[in-house]
Write a protein that holds these residues in place. Sequence first.
Motif, short mmCIF file in Angstrom:
data_model
loop_
_atom_site.label_atom_id
_atom_site.label_comp_id
_atom_site.label_asym_id
_atom_site.label_seq_id
_atom_site.Cartn_x
_atom_site.Cartn_y
_atom_site.Cartn_z
N TRP A 1 49.94 -88.88 -47.87
CA TRP A 1 51.24 -88.26 -47.75
C TRP A 1 51.21 -87.30 -46.57
O TRP A 1 50.26 -86.52 -46.42
N PHE A 2 52.22 -87.37 -45.76
CA PHE A 2 52.39 -86.48 -44.62
C PHE A 2 53.77 -85.85 -44.70
O PHE A 2 54.65 -86.34 -45.40
N ARG A 3 53.96 -84.76 -43.99
CA ARG A 3 55.27 -84.13 -43.99
C ARG A 3 55.57 -83.55 -42.61
O ARG A 3 54.66 -83.24 -41.84
N GLN A 4 56.84 -83.45 -42.33
CA GLN A 4 57.27 -82.89 -41.06
C GLN A 4 58.50 -82.03 -41.28
O GLN A 4 59.54 -82.51 -41.73
N ALA A 5 58.35 -80.75 -40.98
CA ALA A 5 59.46 -79.81 -41.06
C ALA A 5 60.17 -79.77 -39.71
O ALA A 5 59.55 -80.06 -38.68
N PRO A 6 61.43 -79.40 -39.69
CA PRO A 6 62.16 -79.34 -38.42
C PRO A 6 61.47 -78.45 -37.40
O PRO A 6 61.07 -77.32 -37.72
N GLY A 7 61.28 -78.99 -36.21
CA GLY A 7 60.68 -78.21 -35.14
C GLY A 7 59.17 -78.07 -35.23
O GLY A 7 58.56 -77.35 -34.43
N LYS A 8 58.56 -78.74 -36.20
CA LYS A 8 57.11 -78.64 -36.37
C LYS A 8 56.48 -80.02 -36.29
O LYS A 8 57.13 -81.04 -36.56
#
Length: 130
Positions: free
Chosen positions: A36-43
């Motif tokens: 599982w991976f995640r991406q927050a706005p601007g990161k």
Amino acid sequence: QVHLVQSGGGSVQAGGSLALSCAASAYPYSGSCMGWFRQAPGKPREGVAAIHSRDGGPVYADSVKGRFTISRDNVKETLYLSMSGLKPEDTAMYYCASVPSSLSWCSRSIEGAGDAFTNWGQGTQVTVSS
């Protein structure tokens, strides 16, 4: 071609819980690292957790240890992520991913952004409000 379909996620207040699922089709399940991976706005995208299909122990990012649990069901060919004690900083688009790999590679697979993973789910939004 492996196809991963995600479900779950949503919005919750801080301290709450959510669960994600990732179902695979046409899946060479054995010998695969699933993460599982995640991406927050601007990161940049970051690794959250990973587990190998052959009884490898799960690995977690320090930021989620003790709060998130990754698991898999080899019969259903489904990967899960159970999230509790959610914090606003957990807000992100979450992606499941898979790639054939060794156990040892999988244990290090979330150290980067997951560029080596070859199959990706469509993404699921998790939003945690304070």
